[in-house]
Write an enzyme that holds these catalytic residues in place. Structure first.
Site, PDB file in Angstrom:
ATOM      1  N   TYR A   1      24.150 -26.386 -19.311  1.00 15.28           N
ATOM      2  CA  TYR A   1      24.470 -25.005 -18.925  1.00 15.28           C
ATOM      3  C   TYR A   1      24.065 -24.733 -17.478  1.00 15.28           C
ATOM      4  O   TYR A   1      22.893 -24.912 -17.117  1.00 15.28           O
ATOM      5  CB  TYR A   1      23.748 -24.047 -19.865  1.00 15.28           C
ATOM      6  CG  TYR A   1      23.943 -22.585 -19.567  1.00 15.28           C
ATOM      7  CD1 TYR A   1      25.110 -21.929 -19.949  1.00 15.28           C
ATOM      8  CD2 TYR A   1      22.969 -21.854 -18.900  1.00 15.28           C
ATOM      9  CE1 TYR A   1      25.295 -20.585 -19.686  1.00 15.28           C
ATOM     10  CE2 TYR A   1      23.146 -20.507 -18.621  1.00 15.28           C
ATOM     11  CZ  TYR A   1      24.315 -19.878 -19.020  1.00 15.28           C
ATOM     12  OH  TYR A   1      24.492 -18.545 -18.754  1.00 15.28           O
TER      13      TYR A   1
ATOM     14  N   ASN B   1      18.845 -30.815 -16.312  1.00 15.27           N
ATOM     15  CA  ASN B   1      18.922 -29.358 -16.311  1.00 15.27           C
ATOM     16  C   ASN B   1      17.899 -28.825 -17.316  1.00 15.27           C
ATOM     17  O   ASN B   1      18.229 -28.023 -18.187  1.00 15.27           O
ATOM     18  CB  ASN B   1      20.348 -28.923 -16.691  1.00 15.27           C
ATOM     19  CG  ASN B   1      20.586 -27.441 -16.525  1.00 15.27           C
ATOM     20  OD1 ASN B   1      20.404 -26.893 -15.449  1.00 15.27           O
ATOM     21  ND2 ASN B   1      21.017 -26.784 -17.587  1.00 15.27           N
TER      22      ASN B   1
ATOM     23  N   SER C   1      18.963 -28.188 -20.565  1.00 15.13           N
ATOM     24  CA  SER C   1      19.334 -29.366 -21.349  1.00 15.13           C
ATOM     25  C   SER C   1      19.340 -30.584 -20.438  1.00 15.13           C
ATOM     26  O   SER C   1      19.288 -30.462 -19.217  1.00 15.13           O
ATOM     27  CB  SER C   1      20.730 -29.201 -21.966  1.00 15.13           C
ATOM     28  OG  SER C   1      20.805 -28.093 -22.817  1.00 15.13           O
TER      29      SER C   1
ATOM     30  N   SER D   1      16.622 -26.548 -25.559  1.00 20.50           N
ATOM     31  CA  SER D   1      17.117 -27.625 -24.709  1.00 20.50           C
ATOM     32  C   SER D   1      17.972 -28.584 -25.526  1.00 20.50           C
ATOM     33  O   SER D   1      17.547 -29.093 -26.560  1.00 20.50           O
ATOM     34  CB  SER D   1      15.947 -28.377 -24.074  1.00 20.50           C
ATOM     35  OG  SER D   1      16.406 -29.356 -23.164  1.00 20.50           O
ATOM     36  N   GLY D   2      19.192 -28.824 -25.064  1.00 23.20           N
ATOM     37  CA  GLY D   2      20.038 -29.828 -25.691  1.00 23.20           C
ATOM     38  C   GLY D   2      19.806 -31.174 -25.027  1.00 23.20           C
ATOM     39  O   GLY D   2      20.291 -31.417 -23.917  1.00 23.20           O
TER      40      GLY D   2
END
Length: 352
Positions: free
Chosen positions: A132, A203, A233, A271-272
């Site tokens: 994102y 990120n 993420s 967080s991915g």
């Protein structure tokens, strides 16, 4: 202008990198970018393309494995990777709202590359991942189009990889510094000489967590913080020419979690953190067109620890390379603030 990298600052990362210290050190792997920047339109985003086998004239899959440390994100194609242990086609990394546009472009690219393959009722299931970028980019504009993704694919090439605000990494923030694209590689000998390499779209992370080679850098550089809660993420793509089974590649993908952990992240709830590993070894035709009996060479899992170590080291260095390549960028949401680049001179002096 050539950007600094972590080793240029004297940071003593362990291990022996390949000639470019990049994912492109794995023979055949190519990387391309389409970078979109227009401050007047609050635009800072893009697409990163990875071609595991370059522009091979025939559709040849790569063995693969994937792992999600925390699934608050997207990486398409992973259900099939989990079941079949391979994928065909490119890997694209972009922003959260551009996954569909990039998927469309990747499918069209595959159809254009392999027309005979798709005339025989074949299907395309490319890998598209995201993080994102809505703090530095007006993500609601849906600015990334299939043409942008196609431009990244068409730009893919071997050799040095541009880090920081390149491609999908353009609008990304890591440990509250400007983050984005980073890469690194390691040479390793296990039953042969191989390369293990990483490319990250960084990120993620909070400033107080940041650790560089064991030094609590985030607690030393406390100015201009941006957030109080983890909201980012990270995507990690690991590539190797070592002959690994799908099971071993899933184990390799898991080691990316240890690699990002070296820089301090605890894997925040929002967080991915999603990882992919693939091997260019053992080229085989698509399963539907292959012989009933096939023979491949695979490294014994009992001897893979040096491969795992190389992956952890490469991921860690790739994250720091992404930070070192950063520059000051004005925020979009909220407006009126600045996402700072990490202080490279201060980082140099810490290791001087």
């Amino acid at each position: 202008m050539t950007k600094s990298r972590a080793r240029d600052l004297g940071l003593p990362f362990p291990g022996t990198p390949g000639p470019c210290n990049a994912i492109t050190d794995v023979p055949g792997v190519e990387v391309g970018f389409c970078t979109l920047t227009d401050p007047a339109q609050k635009l800072r985003t893009g697409v990163t393309a990875i071609l595991p086998r370059g522009r091979a004239p025939e559709p040849v899959p790569v063995m693969a494995g994937h792992y999600a440390l925390n699934g608050n994100g997207e990486m398409t194609g992973t259900h099939w990777i989990d079941d079949a242990g391979y994928f065909l086609g490119p890997v694209l990394i972009t922003n959260t709202h551009a996954v569909g546009a990039c998927h469309t472009a990747a499918v069209q690219w595959m159809i254009d590359m392999y027309p005979a393959h798709f005339r025989a009722h074949a299907w395309a299931m490319p890998v598209v991942a995201e993080t994102y970028d809505g703090v530095l980019n007006d993500i609601t504009r849906l600015a990334v189009t299939p043409d942008h993704a196609r431009a990244a694919l068409d730009a893919a090439a071997p050799g040095p990889v541009t880090e920081g605000s390149s491609g999908g990494g353009n609008g990304m923030i890591a440990y509250e510094f400007k983050g984005g694209t980073g890469t690194a590689s390691r040479r390793v000998s296990v039953g042969g000489d191989w390369t293990v390499a990483a490319l990250v779209q960084a990120n993620f992370g909070l400033r107080p967590w940041l650790s560089v080679l064991g030094k609590p850098v985030g607690q030393m550089m406390t100015e201009d913080r941006l957030i109080e809660t983890e909201t980012g993420s990270i995507i990690v793509v690991l590539a190797t020419d070592a002959p690994l089974s799908a099971l071993s590649l899933r184990a390799l993908a898991k080691r990316a979690a240890l690699g990002i952990g070296r820089s301090g992240t605890v894997g925040g709830n929002s967080s991915g953190d999603i990882f992919l590993a693939f091997s260019t070894a053992n080229p085989q035709p698509m399963a539907a067109r292959a012989e009933k009996l096939r023979t491949v060479t695979e490294l014994n899992p009992e001897h893979l620890d040096p491969i795992y170590q190389a992956a952890v080291e490469a991921v860690d260095e790739a994250v720091i390379n992404a930070l070192v390549a950063g520059e000051d960028v004005a925020t979009v949401n909220p407006p009126g603030r600045v996402c700072r680049a990490i202080d490279r001179e201060a980082l140099r002096q810490l290791f001087g």
